[in-house]
Design an enzyme around this catalytic site. Sequence first.
Site, PDB file in Angstrom:
ATOM      1  N   ASP A  10     -41.415   6.666  45.255  1.00  0.00           N
ATOM      2  CA  ASP A  10     -42.314   6.451  44.117  1.00  0.00           C
ATOM      3  C   ASP A  10     -43.147   5.198  44.383  1.00  0.00           C
ATOM      4  O   ASP A  10     -42.612   4.095  44.497  1.00  0.00           O
ATOM      5  CB  ASP A  10     -41.480   6.276  42.842  1.00  0.00           C
ATOM      6  CG  ASP A  10     -42.339   6.165  41.580  1.00  0.00           C
ATOM      7  OD1 ASP A  10     -43.572   6.248  41.695  1.00  0.00           O
ATOM      8  OD2 ASP A  10     -41.755   6.000  40.502  1.00  0.00           O
ATOM      9  N   ASP A 106     -48.302  10.185  43.138  1.00  0.00           N
ATOM     10  CA  ASP A 106     -47.600   8.975  43.573  1.00  0.00           C
ATOM     11  C   ASP A 106     -46.120   9.152  43.860  1.00  0.00           C
ATOM     12  O   ASP A 106     -45.458   8.192  44.279  1.00  0.00           O
ATOM     13  CB  ASP A 106     -47.775   7.877  42.522  1.00  0.00           C
ATOM     14  CG  ASP A 106     -47.289   8.298  41.136  1.00  0.00           C
ATOM     15  OD1 ASP A 106     -47.209   9.515  40.874  1.00  0.00           O
ATOM     16  OD2 ASP A 106     -47.010   7.410  40.319  1.00  0.00           O
ATOM     17  N   GLU A 107     -45.574  10.334  43.660  1.00  0.00           N
ATOM     18  CA  GLU A 107     -44.144  10.537  43.874  1.00  0.00           C
ATOM     19  C   GLU A 107     -43.898  11.758  44.756  1.00  0.00           C
ATOM     20  O   GLU A 107     -44.640  12.734  44.696  1.00  0.00           O
ATOM     21  CB  GLU A 107     -43.421  10.741  42.539  1.00  0.00           C
ATOM     22  CG  GLU A 107     -43.605   9.632  41.533  1.00  0.00           C
ATOM     23  CD  GLU A 107     -42.913   9.950  40.214  1.00  0.00           C
ATOM     24  OE1 GLU A 107     -41.721  10.337  40.250  1.00  0.00           O
ATOM     25  OE2 GLU A 107     -43.562   9.836  39.162  1.00  0.00           O
TER      26      GLU A 107
END
Length: 399
Positions: A10, A106-107
């Site tokens: 993350d 973003d993850e």
Amino acid sequence: MNERTILHSDVNNFFASVECVSKPELKNKPVAVTGNPEKRTGIILAKNEIAKSFGVKTGQTIYEAQKLCPELVCLPPHYSLYEKISKKLHAVYLEYTDLVEPIGLDECWLDVTSSKNVLKKTGEQIAYEIKERIKKEFGFTVSVGVSFSKIYAKLGSDLKKPDAVTVIPKSKFKEIVYPLPLNSIVGIGHRLEKKFKLININTIGEFCNLTKSYIKSLMGITGVKLLENLQGSEEDKVANYYHLTPPKSIGNGTTTIKDIEKREDIEKVLSFLAEKVSKRLISQNFQAKTLSVTLKSNTLEKFRKSVTFPPTFASNVLLREAMTIVDSFFKYNQPIRAIRLRASNLESISHHQQLSLFDEKAQKSSIGIKNITSKYGSDAIYLASETESFINRKNHTEE
């Protein structure tokens, strides 16, 4: 047997981190990515660690944030840049395994079970290597969770931020996780947390001791799946990156608690569904060009119509178009039992960047809401119109 090893990587403060790296003059300054920076009523979409230290939070208005941090630098989002960086991050992850499953920009989950043997490294060592590579090659940090399941890998990445690796091994997961507050898990929002507190269920462990039938009565089948995962199920597999297929449509539907007939009541249900569809579009990096509304009467008669419009993911635009559809074919002359909203004709957000032409404020607000609910659960923020008693939260479906 080789124990399954899942990582969840993350990026810390992704939007703000990318902005700071791309603009060296922002180093050591408090920075936030916001709605229209010229309007102090816009909201904070992301902030860097410096801004966070002043108390700036995602979802605050710019006005509220600047009261806490007068020197706050507010920037508009640059989605094409974020998507470009996201793809480069995926390329790094793919050097370790093909089993890479993105969640938004973003993850990512990574299944490195087989990679451990090839690389002669443990999952924790791979996690540290990835963390340091990203810091060196990209200039920002990630937090990585390491565990035997997707849900606990993600929890691990949430437990320590920024720039950290957290391991939750199968042999000790109950010892580590069960004492944690129930709201540590995505999926338990504020209102559900309050419900469980009323019956003295405050921790993950106490939740896991409840029966499936009781959880189902409160949360539906989604709650049962959550319970199984928290109890240690490993059925939730990480998808192969190269086999990911984009959805043809994204939709949500609900059966109302009581029959509804008035226009304002139908609009309130569609508002609830538009928020759901909007959040899912954003999380999968899509916007839609076609919207369909289906109404089912209390005699099970169906009414369905679609409309095509400029691409959007903004919830209020979806609601506006949905009501235009309903007004065009429904006479508000018979009770409605179920409503479905479906967005189709999807395209990547990066393919259409002139958001100002199609309600820029609405699109950015939708992203802000999605960011809040991704971190704190779907109950963390909701529209006032969702509070009406006829919306059946336990009985809505997704496609």
